[in-house]
Design a protein around this motif. Structure first.
Motif, short mmCIF file in Angstrom:
data_model
loop_
_atom_site.label_atom_id
_atom_site.label_comp_id
_atom_site.label_asym_id
_atom_site.label_seq_id
_atom_site.Cartn_x
_atom_site.Cartn_y
_atom_site.Cartn_z
N ASP A 38 0.83 -1.20 0.00
CA ASP A 38 0.00 0.00 0.00
C ASP A 38 0.87 1.25 0.00
N ASP A 39 2.03 1.18 0.67
CA ASP A 39 2.90 2.34 0.77
C ASP A 39 3.78 2.51 -0.46
N SER A 40 3.99 1.43 -1.22
CA SER A 40 4.92 1.49 -2.33
C SER A 40 4.24 2.00 -3.58
N ASP A 41 5.06 2.45 -4.51
CA ASP A 41 4.57 2.93 -5.78
C ASP A 41 4.57 1.77 -6.77
N ASP A 42 3.45 1.53 -7.43
CA ASP A 42 3.34 0.41 -8.35
C ASP A 42 4.13 0.62 -9.64
N SER A 43 4.78 1.76 -9.81
CA SER A 43 5.52 2.03 -11.03
C SER A 43 6.73 1.10 -11.17
N ASP A 44 7.18 0.48 -10.06
CA ASP A 44 8.30 -0.45 -10.13
C ASP A 44 7.86 -1.82 -10.64
N ASP A 45 6.55 -2.05 -10.72
CA ASP A 45 6.00 -3.34 -11.13
C ASP A 45 5.47 -3.21 -12.55
N ILE A 46 6.14 -3.82 -13.52
CA ILE A 46 5.73 -3.75 -14.92
C ILE A 46 5.12 -5.08 -15.31
N VAL A 47 3.82 -5.09 -15.60
CA VAL A 47 3.15 -6.32 -16.02
C VAL A 47 3.51 -6.53 -17.49
N VAL A 48 4.17 -7.64 -17.77
CA VAL A 48 4.61 -7.95 -19.12
C VAL A 48 3.48 -8.63 -19.90
N CYS A 49 2.84 -9.62 -19.27
CA CYS A 49 1.73 -10.29 -19.95
C CYS A 49 0.85 -11.01 -18.95
N GLU A 50 -0.40 -11.23 -19.36
CA GLU A 50 -1.36 -12.02 -18.59
C GLU A 50 -1.36 -13.41 -19.22
N ILE A 51 -0.91 -14.41 -18.49
CA ILE A 51 -0.87 -15.77 -19.02
C ILE A 51 -2.27 -16.36 -19.06
N SER A 52 -3.04 -16.08 -18.04
CA SER A 52 -4.43 -16.51 -17.96
C SER A 52 -5.16 -15.50 -17.08
N LYS A 53 -6.41 -15.81 -16.75
CA LYS A 53 -7.21 -14.88 -15.97
C LYS A 53 -6.53 -14.50 -14.64
N ASN A 54 -5.93 -15.48 -13.96
CA ASN A 54 -5.36 -15.23 -12.64
C ASN A 54 -3.84 -15.39 -12.59
N ARG A 55 -3.19 -15.46 -13.74
CA ARG A 55 -1.72 -15.61 -13.75
C ARG A 55 -1.12 -14.54 -14.63
N ARG A 56 -0.01 -13.98 -14.15
CA ARG A 56 0.66 -12.97 -14.96
C ARG A 56 2.16 -12.96 -14.71
N VAL A 57 2.85 -12.40 -15.69
CA VAL A 57 4.30 -12.25 -15.62
C VAL A 57 4.59 -10.77 -15.46
N SER A 58 5.42 -10.45 -14.50
CA SER A 58 5.79 -9.04 -14.31
C SER A 58 7.27 -8.94 -14.00
N VAL A 59 7.80 -7.77 -14.23
CA VAL A 59 9.18 -7.45 -13.88
C VAL A 59 9.09 -6.38 -12.81
N ARG A 60 9.80 -6.59 -11.71
CA ARG A 60 9.70 -5.63 -10.62
C ARG A 60 11.04 -5.43 -9.95
N ASN A 61 11.14 -4.30 -9.29
CA ASN A 61 12.32 -3.96 -8.51
C ASN A 61 11.92 -4.12 -7.05
N TRP A 62 12.57 -5.05 -6.36
CA TRP A 62 12.25 -5.30 -4.96
C TRP A 62 13.55 -5.39 -4.18
N ASN A 63 13.66 -4.62 -3.13
CA ASN A 63 14.87 -4.55 -2.30
C ASN A 63 16.11 -4.26 -3.14
N GLY A 64 15.94 -3.41 -4.15
CA GLY A 64 17.08 -2.99 -4.96
C GLY A 64 17.51 -4.01 -6.00
N LYS A 65 16.78 -5.10 -6.16
CA LYS A 65 17.11 -6.11 -7.17
C LYS A 65 15.94 -6.25 -8.13
N ILE A 66 16.24 -6.62 -9.36
CA ILE A 66 15.22 -6.80 -10.38
C ILE A 66 14.84 -8.28 -10.43
#
Length: 112
Positions: A38-66
């Motif tokens: 809730d406190d973080s900015d979602d701009s670090d989370d890039i959704v690359v594709c939706e594999i299915s209705k409830n599954r997706r692939v994303s690239v994100r920066n977490w704790n300074g690592k991609i």
């Protein structure tokens, strides 16, 4: 030798001083991560594709690592939240998987 159940001399009654040795209160991993989300900015989370209705692939920066994150999501109170089922690959792991994509495709075609 265990100290459980044994008291030192003069400690016949529990005291408030013993409360300072109580373990710290535990917090749920989910509530801590949800609060951080809730406190973080979602701009670090890039959704690359939706594999299915409830599954997706994303690239994100977490704790300074991609990370490349392949994850199932669920809906609660109208919000789509990440579930436990999934995998986060470091860049090295992602590169190894990507380098073996042709071998994976070949194995898939042989087994279909």
């Amino acid at each position: 030798m265990s100290f459980r159940g044994k008291r030192k001399d003069g400690e016949d009654h529990p005291s408030d001083e013993n409360d300072s040795h109580a373990p710290p209160k535990k917090t749920s991993k989910f509530s801590a991560s949800a609060a951080a989300a809730d406190d973080s900015d979602d701009s670090d989370d890039i959704v690359v594709c939706e594999i299915s209705k409830n599954r997706r692939v994303s690239v994100r920066n977490w704790n300074g690592k991609i990370w490349v994150d392949i994850r199932e999501f669920y809906i609660k109170d109208g919000k789509q939240l990440p579930g436990k089922k999934g995998i986060s690959l470091s860049l090295d792991q992602w590169n190894t998987l990507r380098d073996h994509a042709e071998e994976i495709d070949k194995a898939l075609s042989e087994n279909s």
